[in-house]
Write a protein that holds these residues in place. Structure first.
Motif, PDB file in Angstrom:
ATOM      1  N   VAL A  72       0.866  -1.194   0.000  1.00 26.42           N
ATOM      2  CA  VAL A  72       0.000   0.000   0.000  1.00 26.42           C
ATOM      3  C   VAL A  72       0.898   1.237   0.000  1.00 26.42           C
ATOM      4  O   VAL A  72       1.705   1.427   0.916  1.00 26.42           O
ATOM      5  CB  VAL A  72      -0.936   0.013   1.231  1.00 26.42           C
ATOM      6  CG1 VAL A  72      -1.819   1.259   1.211  1.00 26.42           C
ATOM      7  CG2 VAL A  72      -1.790  -1.246   1.277  1.00 26.42           C
ATOM      8  N   VAL A  73       0.770   2.061  -1.027  1.00 21.75           N
ATOM      9  CA  VAL A  73       1.550   3.302  -1.130  1.00 21.75           C
ATOM     10  C   VAL A  73       0.592   4.472  -0.900  1.00 21.75           C
ATOM     11  O   VAL A  73      -0.359   4.651  -1.665  1.00 21.75           O
ATOM     12  CB  VAL A  73       2.211   3.434  -2.522  1.00 21.75           C
ATOM     13  CG1 VAL A  73       3.004   4.742  -2.616  1.00 21.75           C
ATOM     14  CG2 VAL A  73       3.111   2.238  -2.817  1.00 21.75           C
ATOM     15  N   GLY A  74       0.830   5.233   0.165  1.00 25.06           N
ATOM     16  CA  GLY A  74      -0.070   6.327   0.541  1.00 25.06           C
ATOM     17  C   GLY A  74      -1.024   5.820   1.602  1.00 25.06           C
ATOM     18  O   GLY A  74      -1.893   4.988   1.332  1.00 25.06           O
ATOM     19  N   LEU A  75      -0.850   6.309   2.829  1.00 24.76           N
ATOM     20  CA  LEU A  75      -1.619   5.773   3.972  1.00 24.76           C
ATOM     21  C   LEU A  75      -2.482   6.857   4.597  1.00 24.76           C
ATOM     22  O   LEU A  75      -2.676   6.903   5.810  1.00 24.76           O
ATOM     23  CB  LEU A  75      -0.645   5.180   5.000  1.00 24.76           C
ATOM     24  CG  LEU A  75       0.189   4.006   4.450  1.00 24.76           C
ATOM     25  CD1 LEU A  75       1.405   3.723   5.346  1.00 24.76           C
ATOM     26  CD2 LEU A  75      -0.679   2.753   4.325  1.00 24.76           C
ATOM     27  N   GLY A  76      -3.018   7.744   3.763  1.00 26.19           N
ATOM     28  CA  GLY A  76      -3.856   8.842   4.235  1.00 26.19           C
ATOM     29  C   GLY A  76      -5.309   8.418   4.398  1.00 26.19           C
ATOM     30  O   GLY A  76      -5.609   7.276   4.725  1.00 26.19           O
ATOM     31  N   LYS A  77      -6.217   9.342   4.112  1.00 22.84           N
ATOM     32  CA  LYS A  77      -7.639   9.102   4.422  1.00 22.84           C
ATOM     33  C   LYS A  77      -8.260   8.019   3.547  1.00 22.84           C
ATOM     34  O   LYS A  77      -9.267   7.416   3.928  1.00 22.84           O
ATOM     35  CB  LYS A  77      -8.404  10.424   4.316  1.00 22.84           C
ATOM     36  CG  LYS A  77      -7.989  11.417   5.395  1.00 22.84           C
ATOM     37  CD  LYS A  77      -8.794  12.699   5.296  1.00 22.84           C
ATOM     38  CE  LYS A  77      -7.985  13.938   5.595  1.00 22.84           C
ATOM     39  NZ  LYS A  77      -6.917  14.215   4.589  1.00 22.84           N
ATOM     40  N   VAL A  78      -7.679   7.784   2.378  1.00 20.91           N
ATOM     41  CA  VAL A  78      -8.134   6.676   1.520  1.00 20.91           C
ATOM     42  C   VAL A  78      -7.269   5.433   1.763  1.00 20.91           C
ATOM     43  O   VAL A  78      -7.782   4.320   1.915  1.00 20.91           O
ATOM     44  CB  VAL A  78      -8.080   7.090   0.025  1.00 20.91           C
ATOM     45  CG1 VAL A  78      -8.410   5.914  -0.872  1.00 20.91           C
ATOM     46  CG2 VAL A  78      -9.034   8.257  -0.247  1.00 20.91           C
ATOM     47  N   GLY A  79      -5.942   5.627   1.805  1.00 20.71           N
ATOM     48  CA  GLY A  79      -5.018   4.492   1.902  1.00 20.71           C
ATOM     49  C   GLY A  79      -5.098   3.741   3.216  1.00 20.71           C
ATOM     50  O   GLY A  79      -5.025   2.502   3.238  1.00 20.71           O
ATOM     51  N   PHE A  80      -5.277   4.477   4.333  1.00 26.96           N
ATOM     52  CA  PHE A  80      -5.313   3.805   5.643  1.00 26.96           C
ATOM     53  C   PHE A  80      -6.492   2.822   5.741  1.00 26.96           C
ATOM     54  O   PHE A  80      -6.296   1.649   6.101  1.00 26.96           O
ATOM     55  CB  PHE A  80      -5.352   4.847   6.771  1.00 26.96           C
ATOM     56  CG  PHE A  80      -5.266   4.247   8.149  1.00 26.96           C
ATOM     57  CD1 PHE A  80      -4.055   4.111   8.803  1.00 26.96           C
ATOM     58  CD2 PHE A  80      -6.421   3.793   8.800  1.00 26.96           C
ATOM     59  CE1 PHE A  80      -3.981   3.543  10.070  1.00 26.96           C
ATOM     60  CE2 PHE A  80      -6.355   3.225  10.055  1.00 26.96           C
ATOM     61  CZ  PHE A  80      -5.138   3.103  10.702  1.00 26.96           C
ATOM     62  N   PRO A  81      -7.719   3.244   5.407  1.00 23.70           N
ATOM     63  CA  PRO A  81      -8.824   2.261   5.455  1.00 23.70           C
ATOM     64  C   PRO A  81      -8.625   1.113   4.461  1.00 23.70           C
ATOM     65  O   PRO A  81      -9.052  -0.015   4.725  1.00 23.70           O
ATOM     66  CB  PRO A  81     -10.065   3.077   5.090  1.00 23.70           C
ATOM     67  CG  PRO A  81      -9.681   4.500   5.187  1.00 23.70           C
ATOM     68  CD  PRO A  81      -8.204   4.598   5.059  1.00 23.70           C
ATOM     69  N   GLY A  82      -7.954   1.408   3.331  1.00 22.88           N
ATOM     70  CA  GLY A  82      -7.635   0.340   2.374  1.00 22.88           C
ATOM     71  C   GLY A  82      -6.686  -0.669   3.011  1.00 22.88           C
ATOM     72  O   GLY A  82      -6.909  -1.882   2.938  1.00 22.88           O
TER      73      GLY A  82
END
Ligand code: NAD
Ligand code: 2YG
Ligand code: MG
Length: 259
Positions: A146-156
């Motif tokens: 997972v690249v990018g752990l912000g508001k979309v990436g973290f729940p992903g």
């Protein structure tokens, strides 16, 4: 937050059809099928009121019209209100909307007025793009980056953990990466010491975030991030199966989640 532009939303029906074909190739299900499997719901022509919102940076050209096309595509009975903001909300409810869709610069929500359920675009987008990768028929591997752990990436990332994947994570923001390691138990990925992945989920607002050194042949990349995470050249070279679409997949996830 990186805002959509009218250009991103050009030809939304064609973008949605192409994304549907890509999801079908990767998972054996179309977007409706993935949503139904994920949430256990299906639309029954629910009436959706789309309310344009003028606050902050204001109306985004093509945004409400795209939501109208997307909701119709997924089998909802939708309309865009003539008035924006509070007057538009009033108009939507007076015209018997069962679900309200509206967005300001920070929050894009779906609210089902019949059952009280409410959904936010960012986690719903992260979850559906992760679900698509998790259903990929191409590889038995349980390793996902997972690249990018912000508001979309973290729940992903959380969705992958929940589904039993071995999740590697990377974010340019070290504090966020540390938080994700301690909260979700993801394995930190060090771009200076790369390895190949057959499944990558990307959720950043930047281009070229996926270097060649980590892409394996036939790799599946699922990315809501805008602009695209890899160049056309790399996509072709590694026969990457790319799932990428600017608004419809995430909106479908929101709507199915509130049914
Ligand atoms: P966010 O700002 O909360 O998170 C983005 C993260 O990416 C940040 O943590 C940032 O540190 C990280 N990042 C930036 N550059 C990076 C790099 N080079 N390598 C690794 N990490 C990097 O944003 P968000 O709300 O999570 O949205 C992410 C993207 O998804 C945006 O482009 C947004 O517009 C898009 N988005 C698309 C959809 C859709 O339906 N396609 C829906 C929602 C959001
Ligand atoms: O009603 C309008 O036209 C505007 N107030 C819409 C504003 C939407 C802002 N949000 C974004 O641009 C996105 N980052 C979130 C939308 C999800 C799909 N990428
Ligand atoms: Mg989307």
């Amino acid at each position: 937050m990186a805002l959509l532009t009218p250009e991103d939303l050009k030809n939304i029906n064609r973008q949605l059809q192409e994304a549907d074909s890509a999801v079908l190739r990767v998972t054996g299900l179309d977007i409706k099928g993935v949503c139904k499997a994920l949430y256990g719901t299906s639309p029954c022509s629910e009436k959706v009121g789309i309310v344009p919102v003028t606050s902050g940076n204001g109306i985004i050209g093509n945004f409400s019209a795209s939501l109208h096309a997307i909701t119709q595509y997924f089998g909802f009975d939708s309309f865009v209100t003539d008035m924006p903001d509070v007057s538009g909300y009033y108009e939507a409810v007076r015209n018997e909307a069962e679900i309200i869709l509206m967005a300001d610069d920070h929050t894009f929500l779906a609210h089902n007025l019949n059952n009280g359920k409410i959904a936010n675009n960012q986690p719903c987008t992260g979850i559906i793009y992760a679900e698509i990768i998790s259903r990929n028929l191409k590889t038995e591997s349980k390793d996902v980056l997972v690249v990018g752990l912000g508001k979309v990436g973290f729940p992903g990332a959380a969705h992958f953990v929940h589904k039993g994947f071995r999740v590697y994570g990377y974010d340019a923001d070290k504090a966020l990466l540390e938080k994700t390691i301690s909260n979700l138990g993801v394995i930190p990925f060090d771009p200076s010491n790369p390895r190949k992945f057959s499944m990558i989920f990307e959720a950043t607002p930047c281009a070229n975030t996926i270097p060649e050194a980590i892409i394996s042949e036939d790799c599946v990349i699922s990315t809501p991030g805008i602009p695209c995470a890899i160049s056309e050249e790399l996509r072709k070279k590694y026969n990457v199966q790319l799932v990428m679409e600017p608004l419809g997949i995430g909106t479908a996830s929101m709507l199915y989640s509130v049914l």
